[in-house]
Design an enzyme around this catalytic site. Structure first.
Site, short mmCIF file in Angstrom:
data_model
loop_
_atom_site.label_atom_id
_atom_site.label_comp_id
_atom_site.label_asym_id
_atom_site.label_seq_id
_atom_site.Cartn_x
_atom_site.Cartn_y
_atom_site.Cartn_z
N GLY A 180 22.87 45.08 -16.12
CA GLY A 180 24.19 44.58 -15.40
C GLY A 180 24.90 43.27 -15.90
O GLY A 180 25.93 42.81 -15.66
N SER A 206 17.13 50.87 -24.60
CA SER A 206 18.32 52.03 -24.72
C SER A 206 19.48 51.49 -25.35
O SER A 206 19.60 50.46 -25.48
CB SER A 206 18.42 52.28 -23.04
OG SER A 206 18.97 51.01 -22.66
N ARG A 207 20.19 52.46 -25.41
CA ARG A 207 21.64 52.37 -25.97
C ARG A 207 22.70 52.11 -24.67
O ARG A 207 22.20 52.51 -23.52
CB ARG A 207 22.16 53.48 -26.71
CG ARG A 207 21.53 53.70 -28.28
CD ARG A 207 22.16 54.46 -28.98
NE ARG A 207 21.47 54.89 -30.12
CZ ARG A 207 21.61 54.22 -31.44
NH1 ARG A 207 22.49 52.98 -31.44
NH2 ARG A 207 21.05 54.52 -32.52
N THR A 210 27.25 52.73 -20.20
CA THR A 210 28.57 52.40 -19.69
C THR A 210 28.72 51.07 -19.80
O THR A 210 29.96 50.10 -19.44
CB THR A 210 28.76 52.44 -17.96
OG1 THR A 210 27.42 51.90 -17.63
CG2 THR A 210 28.51 53.87 -17.64
N THR A 215 20.28 46.80 -25.82
CA THR A 215 19.54 46.04 -26.67
C THR A 215 19.51 46.95 -28.06
O THR A 215 19.41 46.42 -29.10
CB THR A 215 18.04 45.79 -26.34
OG1 THR A 215 18.33 44.88 -25.04
CG2 THR A 215 17.16 45.25 -27.37
N ASP A 268 23.02 55.31 -7.06
CA ASP A 268 21.91 54.22 -7.47
C ASP A 268 21.10 53.98 -6.35
O ASP A 268 21.17 53.09 -5.61
CB ASP A 268 22.84 53.11 -7.83
CG ASP A 268 22.36 52.08 -8.93
OD1 ASP A 268 21.27 52.36 -9.37
OD2 ASP A 268 22.93 51.17 -9.18
#
Lengths: 512, 512
Positions: A180, A206-207, A210, A215, A268
């Site tokens: 975030g 991960s890519r 949103t 990374t 979430d």
């Protein structure tokens, strides 16, 4: 042949060039020879069979020439997943819902599920047997409560649904930030430091989904990240660490599918988040795991109490799987580093590793702090020697050298590292001191400017919380390649920069 | 033009022949001139704008010639719903989720919703602004509990989202069966009886979704059922009653959309069911409503206690909307009538109306009982005279005459009324007495045989519970047109006929 074996006419597979993302979509002609398509209706679920292979998909009907009456068109993702050559014969029948959906209904009605039920659900999801609405039903049904046993079963089932890595090392270190915060590319500094020490740290990332960069997106500016499992193992063997894309090595694939439904619904829950993260770490073979929870008004966790609850959950799951989990909270009030977007972030990372005088201090300090925790998993450094060792490895250039070795081992990505040539400086509307920075706003602006698709698009930050600014002084710069995106990002930033500048001293959030 | 108004390039609408059911699907080229499609991914949600018109849709990408780079392909349902001519220019942007989704998330987190929130949700659903997964999130989030106020708000919002009928009559009678029992075409006997008495009964019915026939499908064997609102009003004016398809007059369209997600998920909560049924009756302008709850082991309601709970809910909602609701329970252990499938059921109905000696007694008796309740809404018949009056109207041929008048007023449907020419008799495996009949099984077999698509496909029943059969004696006959469906249905029936025949007397479920 008995009548139970009465063959339904078969259809020939045709590949149809339609990108339908996670959904399996198939197209049949209204004049299909195999069945009267009125029996099926648009968007109903169907089951395809070819020899022993079964796949569920969503059906679309057409009168067009897209498919012939004796054909079934498989949209690209379905074609890839079914993995049968064009022209193969398949039968198509209305799909019964997956058996495990009974367990989803039981959960909706308030019953806790056992491990076998959860494993069946995860297995069906990982094999694309659930439609979007069925996945949503599972997630929402689980959102009201999840028992400890359910959480463990979910993490285990997700870990087992994909690749499971094992490493021949006493300590396999890993780190994860729950995310975030823009910038915040600490992994790319931490991994080379820890690997330079000789500790095994096979980092998968991960890519962006949103956000303006994950990374994996940022690392891809410097090196290939879509390594196979064997290639990844070879890099770790020679370099102790790596920085690769977890999606390509198929770690916890069910998790990626769940996330693809959680995100658009903005669901979430703590338990889902913990199961998601831990499933990937279990599958990655970690023995020691450091979790970074940024706390701030626009971060995922907004209070120390929330962070504590989350910490307990991570530790609980770690205990059960024999992973030593350490959870720390960090300052999540503003971006870390000066860049937002892959190229800008990669520049920050390399500046820190190169001990460049202009390198962002906050990224350096946070990375050292995290690396210190990881290094203390080495018995020789336990009890406080981690920070000094991390500093030593960074200041001496050993970490930079290690990063260059990792980059070379992973190979070139072929991506350009240029910054977007369309630039606009966003300026302070008044004199004063930066009070707050809206992380969500900056993420959205960087994405509007084209990140992460355009690696060189994004935002370069000039001012942080507590900095004094004069009216008209640039607070950040937008970079973009495409005129329409550039215009939109600039207009949005001029409407609301995400910065609050006032004459009073900023509220001190305090060290965490 | 200021930069906030920076126009995104527009795309030309092209109609694409793809039937995608309830989902709005659009196709753009990967070489699209309007945007770089990498920004959008397959199956993401997008927003289309054309002048003041806005529509949400699910996106599919293609390299094919299906659409040109300057075009946007709208699949048939989306094209119809957007209602703009081909060639019109639209902008396409990533879709923000509908605002009302915040309320859905609040509901998932356990908060009761107010009427405004529920109205906003229903309005968004009725206008196709929710994706399947968003609809599933709402339904599952509401499944754990729904307050009385929420139930009322939901029923009202759904009724107001579509056509609302009003009738100039002191009593507007309606009936509804909560379903699940094969055959059971009482409406088609009850409406002509009640209408022959001169009472207003503007009956709207549904088509089959998962069953072998809905009342609308069966009535369509005899007459047109897709009447416009004006045509329906004219039929009711001249005949006091009608038997039309509710879907065509757009009664409670949000309900149809919710059902299209509830069914595949097999979600079935009392509150949703009551809101669904009552929304249609409120919209239809009923003042007096009779609800038939069949109770049986394979019916939707399996115990008298459950039936009582449901009754309270119906009465509660009826009270709030000024509808006099009467709820009765009926025997739901076995099919009503001898036919399952539109043509076979229509034959049963006409035989009862014609007082044919071979007409099924159970359909006649149940219809008389229901009609009696409705007729007693006439003050002159109150207190027990309803049954005799119903009998009189049926026996005298007045009901048959009324049905013929209704059929003539609605006009011919053009459907053939022939029975499937492929037939197979399913025979008793042993001597004995019929103990039980599995309604679900028979429904499935009739559907496998081709009903309701093939109106003449289905099952003709020869034996009911309590009937004595000899080994090898036919218990029912399958009718079909298509060889493959016929084979499948016969094989399935031979594997499991759905009948239990044993030497003991059948368990007496008792009169209900």
């Amino acid at each position: 042949m008995s009548s139970t074996d009465a063959p339904r006419p078969q259809l020939k597979i045709r590949r149809v060039n339609l990108d339908t993302g996670r959904e399996n979509l198939v197209v049949i002609s209204r004049r299909s020879t195999a069945l009267r398509p009125e029996v099926f209706s648009g968007f109903s679920r169907v089951e395809l069979r070819c020899n022993a292979k079964v796949m569920l998909a969503t059906l679309v009907l057409t009168n067009d020439g897209l498919v012939d009456p004796d054909e079934i068109g498989l949209a690209d993702p379905a074609f890839r997943r079914f993995a049968e050559p064009a022209g193969s014969l398949v039968t198509i029948t209305p799909a019964p819902p997956p058996d495990s959906l009974d367990a989803v209904r039981a959960k909706i009605q308030g019953r806790a599920l056992n491990a076998a039920e959860i494993t069946a659900i995860v297995d069906d999801i990982a094999h694309y047997r659930y439609s979007d609405m069925e996945i949503a039903a599972f997630l929402v049904g689980s959102a009201s409560y999840m028992t400890s046993d359910e959480l463990l079963a979910l993490a285990r089932a997700m870990a087992q649904a994909g690749t499971q890595l094992a490493w021949d090392a006493p300590v396999v270190a890993d780190k994860h930030c729950i995310g975030g915060i823009p910038g915040n590319r600490t992994s790319m500094v931490v991994v080379p430091i820890v690997a330079a020490h000789g500790m095994t740290i096979p980092k998968t990332s991960s890519r962006a989904i949103t956000s303006p960069a994950g990374t994996a997106d940022t690392m891809e500016v410097l090196a290939r990240v879509d390594l196979t499992v064997d290639e990844m193992k070879e890099v770790v063997r020679t370099c102790h660490g790596c920085l690769v894309w977890g999606g390509h090595v198929n770690l916890s694939p069910a998790d990626d599918i769940l996330i693809s439904v959680e995100r658009p619904l903005s669901l979430d829950t703590r338990e889902q988040m913990v199961a998601s993260i831990m499933s990937k770490k279990i599958a990655a073979g970690a023995t020691h795991l450091l979790i970074d929870i940024p706390v701030g008004p626009a971060a995922k966790v907004q209070s120390a109490v929330d962070a504590m609850r989350l910490r307990k959950l991570f530790e609980f799951v770690g205990d059960q799987f024999g992973i030593a989990v350490e959870v720390i909270t960090t300052d999540g009030r503003q971006p870390i580093g000066n860049g937002i977007g892959p190229v800008l972030e990669a520049q920050d990372v390399m500046a820190v590793l190169a001990n460049d005088a202009a390198a962002p201090v906050d990224l350096r300090e946070k990375s050292l702090r995290l690396a210190a925790h990881l290094l203390e998993y080495d018995p020789d450094l336990r009890g406080g020697a981690g920070y000094r060792r991390a500093q030593e490895l960074l200041d001496s250039g050993a970490a930079l050298k290690q990063m260059q070795k990792i980059i070379e081992a992973q190979g070139p990505s072929g991506h350009r590292a240029e910054l977007g040539n369309l630039t606009a400086d966003i300026r302070a509307a008044n004199d004063g001191v930066v009070q707050t920075i809206d992380c969500l706003r900056l993420n959205r602006l960087a994405r509007t400017a084209g990140a992460p698709i355009d690696k060189g698009a994004g935002i370069r930050i000039f001012k942080k919380i507590g900095d004094r600014v004069d009216k008209g002084e640039p607070i950040y710069r937008i970079h973009a390649f495409e005129a329409s995106e550039f215009d939109l990002a600039r207009a949005a930033a001029e409407l609301d920069s995400g910065y609050v500048v006032a004459s009073r001293s900023p509220h001190d959030g305090g060290a965490l």
